[in-house]
Design an enzyme around this catalytic site. Structure first.
Site, PDB file in Angstrom:
ATOM      1  N   GLY A   1     -12.316  16.326  -3.493  1.00  0.00           N
ATOM      2  CA  GLY A   1     -11.129  15.015  -2.318  1.00  0.00           C
ATOM      3  C   GLY A   1     -10.352  14.325  -1.552  1.00  0.00           C
TER       4      GLY A   1
ATOM      5  N   THR B   1      -5.844  13.882  -0.814  1.00  0.00           N
ATOM      6  CA  THR B   1      -4.791  12.510  -1.025  1.00  0.00           C
ATOM      7  C   THR B   1      -5.514  11.615  -1.273  1.00  0.00           C
ATOM      8  OG1 THR B   1      -3.184  14.079  -0.089  1.00  0.00           O
ATOM      9  CG2 THR B   1      -2.855  11.546  -0.601  1.00  0.00           C
ATOM     10  N   CYS B   2      -6.651  11.317   0.365  1.00  0.00           N
ATOM     11  CA  CYS B   2      -6.913  10.228   0.218  1.00  0.00           C
ATOM     12  C   CYS B   2      -7.776   9.693  -0.731  1.00  0.00           C
ATOM     13  CB  CYS B   2      -8.060  10.397   1.758  1.00  0.00           C
ATOM     14  SG  CYS B   2      -9.082   8.523   2.325  1.00  0.00           S
TER      15      CYS B   2
ATOM     16  N   HIS C   1     -16.528 -16.236  20.216  1.00  0.00           N
ATOM     17  CA  HIS C   1     -15.750 -17.652  19.937  1.00  0.00           C
ATOM     18  C   HIS C   1     -16.031 -17.697  19.051  1.00  0.00           C
ATOM     19  CE1 HIS C   1     -13.241 -21.044  19.848  1.00  0.00           C
ATOM     20  NE2 HIS C   1     -14.819 -21.373  19.746  1.00  0.00           N
TER      21      HIS C   1
END
Length: 452
Positions: free
Chosen positions: A38, A40-41, A437
């Site tokens: 996997g 470092t991340c 909005h």
């Protein structure tokens, strides 16, 4: 000698997807990993730290609940054992998924151990030799630990994640991205935090007002900064860490219980015995690559942090895409095609893309600026999160060349600006867009309508 079509050193964010792509193309692949799959991340970077950031945010919510009319009885406390356990569970889920993927693919062989080069196309792992015509190096980077700190009790971004008790007083040397993220989250957990930085400005690559605003955010959480200090030295003393430094031509001392070194990163290329190869490196030990991640040795590629072209998870993954395109997709992708984007994941976060204002001015570009403080944005006010601002830079050809979004949602908002930049579309397309909005993003067209 074990022969494969391809060898991959490292199962990080480039090596892992590349293994699956190569296998899908019918190639036999050995992926060599000295640690946990996997990279470092997954193990010590993005995944665990952002899990901690989420816990720190819950602490902030609890501490500020009365401002929103919510009364909590009792005092909120951070249980680092439980925070760590949650983090470990999330990490384990990713690690197990990757491991299962490797095991289920008949074309992929996972080899555990440290790989070293014997020659350009031969690797040795655990006393066995492996060879392939295609070799991909994805060995990542690690925390820089200068000689003067090696005899002191210190933490790195990796070891600090293994703590189960909160530091009483966390000293951090380095006022950049890693130091700031850990500084804020441990302060929110309840530790006293002091960040020590040689420069006058934290995170020097950012514009001065961006750095000042970030400092103000962390100081609002109670983080203390010591900047523009020289002759920093550390020593263990009576069960504590003592930092001596010089500031304003005077000697000072600050003591704490724990020390985090967040000074910089080093590529792990020194562990590969590259001296046995013809692979070229620069003076900082990063491997030199062309626009397709290939080194000067044909068929040998360097991906991710070890090539010095990005040092982010997303650039590492893009390196995989570039290399795969070179091999299978008519070289449609290149390193030079990407626009730099990254984030500082404090709360609120900073999202960044392209040039800073300082960089644009240094290049002598004619720049117009859209600038709006978060306190002027209705949705930010309603959320009670008005710290920060957004800045978008437009050149004399109506192209967006950079943006900084410091504030609520900044890490997500900046991707929309990146998309505009990648497409080469005029800023007016965003200026004239009717935006949902109520959102923070809806004020971007308003800001772009008032370029200065």
């Amino acid at each position: 000698m074990k022969k494969f079509d391809a060898l991959i050193i490292g199962s990080g964010q480039a090596g892992t997807p590349l293994a699956f792509r190569l296998a899908a193309e019918g190639m036999t692949v050995a992926i060599i990993e000295k640690g946990t799959v996997g990279g470092t991340c997954v193990n010590t970077g993005c995944t665990p730290t952002k899990a901690y950031v989420a816990s720190a945010r819950r602490m902030w919510d609890a501490q500020h609940s009365e401002e929103f009319g919510v009364i909590l009885k009792g005092e909120a406390q951070a249980d680092l054992k439980k925070i760590k356990a949650r983090k470990d569970q999330i990490v384990a889920g990713s690690v197990n998924g990757i491991s299962k993927g490797f095991a289920d693919d008949p074309k992929i062989t996972l080899v555990k151990g440290q790989a070293v080069f014997v020659s350009d196309y031969v690797l040795r792992v655990n006393e066995e030799e492996y060879t392939a015509s295609k070799i991909f190096i994805n060995t990542g980077a690690r925390a820089l630990v200068p000689e003067e700190y090696k005899n002191v009790s210190y933490l790195t971004n990796e070891s600090i994640l293994e703590l189960t008790e909160l530091p009483e007083h966390l000293l951090i040397i380095g006022g950049s991205y890693i130091g700031l993220e850990f500084g804020q989250l441990f302060r929110r957990f309840g530790s006293k935090v002091t960040i020590i930085e040689r420069s006058n400005q934290i995170i020097n690559r950012e514009d001065e007002d961006t750095s000042n605003a970030i400092r103000e955010i962390l100081e609002g959480d109670g983080v203390k900064f010591l900047t523009n200090v020289q002759n920093i030295a550390a020593k263990d003393k009576a069960g504590k860490i003592e930092i001596s430094y010089e500031k304003d031509q005077k000697d000072h001392i600050v003591s704490g219980t724990h020390l985090l070194l967040a000074i910089g990163r080093l590529p792990n290329t020194d562990q590969l015995n590259l001296e046995a190869t013809n692979i070229e490196r620069d003076k900082r030990n990063y491997m030199l690559v062309n626009d397709y991640c290939e080194t000067n040795v044909k068929g040998v590629f360097a991906l991710g942090d070890c090539n010095g072209k990005g040092a982010f998870t997303h650039t590492s993954y893009n390196d995989f895409e570039v290399a795969a395109s070179f091999l299978f997709d008519q070289k449609k992708r290149k390193i030079s095609d990407r626009i730099l984007t990254y984030g500082l994941f404090i709360d609120p976060p900073l999202g960044r893309v392209g040039m800073t204002k300082k960089e644009a001015m240094e290049k002598g570009l004619k720049v117009r600026e859209a600038y709006l403080e978060m306190s002027k944005i209705g949705r930010a006010v309603e959320k009670g999160e008005t710290q920060g601002f957004l800045r978008i830079l437009v050149d004399d050809k109506d192209q967006v060349i950079g943006a900084s979004v410091l504030g609520v949602g900044g890490d997500e908002i900046v991707s929309g600006i990146l998309n505009l930049m990648v497409s080469g579309t005029s800023y007016t397309a965003l200026r004239d867009t009717v935006v949902l909005h109520p959102t923070v993003s809806e004020l971007i067209p308003t800001a772009l309508g008032k370029l200065k």
